[in-house]
Design an enzyme around this catalytic site. Structure first.
Site, short mmCIF file in Angstrom:
data_model
loop_
_atom_site.label_atom_id
_atom_site.label_comp_id
_atom_site.label_asym_id
_atom_site.label_seq_id
_atom_site.Cartn_x
_atom_site.Cartn_y
_atom_site.Cartn_z
N LYS A 75 0.83 -1.20 0.00
CA LYS A 75 0.00 0.00 0.00
C LYS A 75 0.86 1.25 0.00
O LYS A 75 1.93 1.30 0.61
CB LYS A 75 -0.91 -0.04 1.22
CG LYS A 75 -1.88 1.13 1.36
CD LYS A 75 -2.70 0.96 2.62
CE LYS A 75 -3.60 2.15 2.92
NZ LYS A 75 -4.34 1.97 4.18
N SER A 151 -8.79 3.01 4.14
CA SER A 151 -7.91 3.63 3.18
C SER A 151 -7.16 2.63 2.27
O SER A 151 -6.46 3.04 1.34
CB SER A 151 -6.87 4.50 3.91
OG SER A 151 -6.05 3.74 4.78
N SER A 175 -9.01 0.72 8.21
CA SER A 175 -8.59 0.79 6.82
C SER A 175 -8.23 -0.54 6.17
O SER A 175 -8.00 -0.60 4.96
CB SER A 175 -7.38 1.73 6.68
OG SER A 175 -7.77 3.06 6.95
#
Length: 474
Positions: A75, A151, A175
């Site tokens: 990520k 996220s 997230s």
């Protein structure tokens, strides 16, 4: 290797094919890249590919590891990867490159994963949808008009769309679990400090932030945890991994558990009918598996705990921006941060040291109240979100009203943040789809350190209500 063949295996399954020489790692990589080229222009899950890792003769650090030859992404938030950009989804951090791997990344490499790029993230992970100005919005593979969650939305969309069988994700307020819910995946936030934070961080937001993965199978989730769990050198605090492998723990049913469930959020507000239906069906499933299931909710001051966590997070964000500005030798320009981020940084800079430190007794008080609840119950079942995945554009960051933005964003996900504060393991499971075909996850929360028990329960549920073959068509 055709796409249908590629998607019919989880990460462990692909590695086994490579190990048995039924396919080559080049075959697997080409299948992943072909899928990425086919769908990424539409869903925008992977904004960066690391070209050196894509070469057929690129060396594999963990050639004998359990995931040898399987492609994986990290990520675009928190985790340095040698020679790869790390922007945190922000134009202010464009061009930032590290010359080392975070310890979690190094362990993923030693397990055999081939790190091929970065997945999309909202700016600094500040949204429950992934729509950063830097890289643009990530679309939900189940319905392109909707968001993929945040996220770790890029991670969720990459796995749901079939680009990757599993991939890295982070979680500071939900997230990992929110994108897992939005994309029909399993997403586990492990116990605090079970995974290493270093070497670039001693902890993450005082233990509020976590890292792990989104996966399609429980066994991938467990095996990735086996590959990454355990303290790194110099860690300020640790959670020891169990003596037995997580992968072995999921081979046995967890035994009858006492499981509470709730159909409203922790402030007593109702949730969307689809989210309520998801929990009711999951509660019936668990009862049918022999567990004691009853309605009960932990008693704590959700608003006070949430505000304390936000205060800590805003202060940390301001410190990160300050450090970047010092590195650049100038202040951030207006166009280098999104409007709501400017407001959050200003809020963080306004918080005094005294006020910052005062949050921790408050967090401690509420965390201990939640802990008392788990003296009575082994698990808590909740919706992961209060509503199905919202349409893109619902949560715009083009605003100066930080408080309204936070209320709207976390109004969609009120169930996750408390367990970042407690550090307990929590997972979203894909057990329900709405009438219009959108995934709706349920969250299971276990006692602190009971990751193995949570995974064993998830495996039992997966066997009773399989989800692996339920995939979007795009």
């Amino acid at each position: 290797m055709t796409f249908d063949e590629y998607r019919s295996f989880d990460a462990l399954g692909l590695a086994e094919l490579i190990r048995k020489r039924e396919v080559s790692r080049t075959d697997v990589m080409q299948a992943a890249l072909a899928r990425l080229q086919a769908v990424n222009p539409t869903i925008n899950a992977v904004p960066y590919l690391h070209q050196p890792a894509l070469a057929p003769d690129a060396p594999i650090v963990g050639a004998d590891g359990p995931f040898a030859g399987v492609p994986y992404c990290i990520k675009d938030l928190h985790a340095p990867v040698r020679d790869m950009p790390l922007t945190h989804g922000s134009r202010l951090f464009a061009g930032q490159v590290f010359d080392f791997d975070a310890e979690t990344v190094a362990r993923l490499r030693r397990a055999g994963f081939v790190i091929i790029g970065r997945t999309n993230s909202p700016e600094f992970g500040m949204n429950v949808t992934t729509e950063p100005a830097l890289h643009g919005p990530t679309r939900n593979p189940w319905n392109l008009a909707h968001g993929a969650g945040g996220s770790s939305g890029g991670a969720g969309a990459a796995v749901a769309s079939g680009i990757l069988p599993a991939t890295h994700a982070t979680d500071s307020g939900g997230s990992i679990r929110i994108p897992a819910s939005c994309n029909g995946l399993l997403g586990l936030k492990p116990t605090r400090a079970l995974l290493p934070y270093g070497p670039h961080r001693g902890d993450a937001a005082h233990g509020i932030s976590h890292e792990h993965a989104v996966t399609r199978s429980v066994r991938d989730c467990a095996a990735i945890l086996d590959a990454t769990a355990g303290p790194d050198v110099g860690a300020p605090y640790v959670t020891q991994r169990p003596a037995e492998r997580f992968l072995d723990c999921i081979a046995r049913p967890p035994g009858p558990l006492r499981i509470a469930y709730t159909l409203q959020d922790f402030s007593g507000q109702p949730v969307h009918a689809e989210c309520r239906a998801a929990v009711e069906a999951a509660a019936q499933l668990l009862a049918g598996l022999g567990h004691h299931v009853e309605a009960a909710t932990p008693a704590f001051d959700y608003d006070a705990l949430f505000q304390a966590v936000m205060t800590v997070m805003m202060t940390g964000l301001a410190a990160s921006v300050d450090a970047r500005e010092q590195h650049l030798g100038r202040s951030a320009r207006a166009d280098e941060l999104e409007r709501v981020t400017h407001a959050a940084v200003a809020r963080g800079r306004s918080i005094s040291g005294t006020r910052y430190v005062a949050q921790f007794p408050l967090i401690n008080r509420e965390v201990r109240r939640i802990g008392q609840f788990f003296e009575q119950f082994d698990m808590l079942l909740t919706p992961t979100m209060a509503a199905p995945p919202p349409r893109l554009g619902t949560l715009s960051t083009d605003t100066d009203d930080l408080d309204a933005f936070i209320r709207a964003s976390f109004g969609l996900a009120p169930f996750t943040t408390p367990f970042n504060a407690t550090g307990q393991p929590a997972a979203s499971l894909p057990l329900h789809w709405s009438a219009d075909g959108l995934p709706v996850g349920v969250q299971l929360v276990a006692r602190f350190g009971a990751d193995a028990q949570l995974l064993a329960l998830a495996a039992q549920i997966e066997q009773a209500a399989p989800w692996f073959d339920r995939v979007p068509t795009l």
